[in-house]
Design a protein around this motif. Sequence first.
Motif, short mmCIF file in Angstrom:
data_model
loop_
_atom_site.label_atom_id
_atom_site.label_comp_id
_atom_site.label_asym_id
_atom_site.label_seq_id
_atom_site.Cartn_x
_atom_site.Cartn_y
_atom_site.Cartn_z
N PHE A 61 35.77 28.52 54.15
CA PHE A 61 35.74 28.41 52.68
C PHE A 61 37.15 28.20 52.13
N ALA A 62 38.15 28.60 52.91
CA ALA A 62 39.55 28.37 52.47
C ALA A 62 39.77 26.91 52.10
N THR A 63 39.06 26.01 52.77
CA THR A 63 39.25 24.58 52.51
C THR A 63 38.71 24.17 51.14
N ALA A 64 37.81 25.00 50.59
CA ALA A 64 37.20 24.69 49.29
C ALA A 64 38.07 25.17 48.12
N LEU A 65 39.11 25.92 48.43
CA LEU A 65 40.05 26.37 47.39
C LEU A 65 41.19 25.37 47.36
N ILE B 20 22.47 16.08 61.19
CA ILE B 20 23.29 15.90 59.98
C ILE B 20 22.59 14.88 59.07
N THR B 21 22.59 15.16 57.78
CA THR B 21 22.02 14.19 56.83
C THR B 21 23.08 13.78 55.81
N THR B 22 22.89 12.61 55.22
CA THR B 22 23.82 12.16 54.18
C THR B 22 23.77 13.13 52.99
N GLU B 23 22.57 13.67 52.71
CA GLU B 23 22.46 14.65 51.62
C GLU B 23 23.38 15.85 51.92
N GLN B 24 23.39 16.27 53.17
CA GLN B 24 24.25 17.40 53.54
C GLN B 24 25.73 17.06 53.31
N LEU B 25 26.11 15.81 53.60
CA LEU B 25 27.51 15.41 53.40
C LEU B 25 27.86 15.40 51.92
N VAL B 26 26.91 14.99 51.09
CA VAL B 26 27.13 15.00 49.63
C VAL B 26 27.26 16.45 49.14
N ARG B 27 26.37 17.32 49.63
CA ARG B 27 26.47 18.74 49.26
C ARG B 27 27.80 19.34 49.72
N TYR B 28 28.19 18.99 50.96
CA TYR B 28 29.44 19.55 51.48
C TYR B 28 30.63 19.00 50.70
N ALA B 29 30.57 17.73 50.32
CA ALA B 29 31.66 17.15 49.51
C ALA B 29 31.80 17.94 48.22
N GLY B 30 30.66 18.20 47.56
CA GLY B 30 30.68 18.93 46.30
C GLY B 30 31.18 20.35 46.46
N ALA B 31 30.71 21.03 47.50
CA ALA B 31 31.06 22.45 47.68
C ALA B 31 32.48 22.62 48.18
N SER B 32 32.97 21.66 48.97
CA SER B 32 34.31 21.81 49.54
C SER B 32 35.38 21.14 48.69
N GLY B 33 34.95 20.21 47.82
CA GLY B 33 35.92 19.48 47.01
C GLY B 33 36.57 18.32 47.76
N ASP B 34 36.06 17.97 48.95
CA ASP B 34 36.58 16.81 49.67
C ASP B 34 35.74 15.60 49.31
N PHE B 35 36.26 14.82 48.35
CA PHE B 35 35.50 13.68 47.83
C PHE B 35 35.96 12.35 48.41
N ALA B 55 30.72 12.24 58.95
CA ALA B 55 30.70 13.64 58.49
C ALA B 55 32.12 14.17 58.35
N HIS B 56 32.28 15.13 57.45
CA HIS B 56 33.55 15.84 57.34
C HIS B 56 33.76 16.61 58.66
N GLY B 57 34.95 16.48 59.24
CA GLY B 57 35.25 17.32 60.41
C GLY B 57 35.10 18.79 60.06
N MET B 58 35.45 19.12 58.81
CA MET B 58 35.38 20.52 58.37
C MET B 58 33.94 21.04 58.33
N LEU B 59 32.97 20.13 58.23
CA LEU B 59 31.57 20.60 58.25
C LEU B 59 31.27 21.20 59.63
N THR B 60 31.71 20.49 60.69
CA THR B 60 31.48 21.03 62.04
C THR B 60 32.26 22.33 62.23
#
Lengths: 147, 135
Positions: A61-65, B20-35, B55-60
């Motif tokens: 979660f640190a990455t989200a901050l 992995i789904t594209t929807e998951q990548l969109v959700r992860y982009a939103g939640a992590s702020g990596d756009f 996929a975001h490496g950070m998702l794995t």
Amino acid sequence: MSELSRYREHIGRTAPPLVLEVERGHVRRFVEAIGDTNPIYVDEPAARAAGFERIPAPPTFATALRPPDPRQGLDIDFRKVLHAEQEFVFARPIFVGDRLTVQAKIVVADVKAGRSGVMDRLVVETGACDEKGAPVYVARSTVMVRR
Amino acid sequence: MSGYDKLTVGQHLSLEKSPITTEQLVRYAGASGDFNRIHYDEPFAKAGGFPSVIAHGMLTLGFFGELLGQFVERGAEIKRLHSRFRAVTFPGDVIRCDAEVVAVDQVAQTVELSLRACKSDGTVTVEGGATLCRK
């Protein structure tokens, strides 16, 4: 070294700090995106049963901050950026309700020879401190920019 | 798996995730702020030389956070988590994460784990490690 980094003049570049509150809904959306159903991240009784006084956030979660990015304004083609390495070092877990001062800095800008040719390497180090000024974590993110 | 005190070298844990789904990548982009659009914009990803979004490496790495949660529930605290991203992951890939105890320090009460993520065809996508201590 025959090649110099295009970004070498930016080593040490530090973006302004940002105070971020760790929000419960943000942590929930983060674990939902991962598909992590561990109740300690969403439910206070479950967190207490696991020995936490407050709801913790999972480590990544640190990455989200996200504080302001010190790479802002640099000429980077994001189609050619690959996340190569990531490290987190924690002094303690992140908790819902924490107010963290988060700040990022470019600590490495050099050149690496990879399988697909020469790439620019950038390492951004992000540090977070709590309201008492105590360190909470340091994150180091290494990206390679293909030329 | 029993308590943190009972961890011994050679023990391992694994986690197999849903595709992995594209929807998951969109959700992860939103939640992590990596756009970075490479994670949800197909033409943009193709212009970068990829067959589809990646996929975001950070998702794995987040999947490893999920796996390590099994230790956290049993009295461990994560002190360090690190990874190298070896191969890109695409929507449809099934990722399996493995963690193995490689060292136990009884005095410092720390445990070292090695981490590895693979696709179902055996491609290693992430290699790394973690250090746990007593909470």
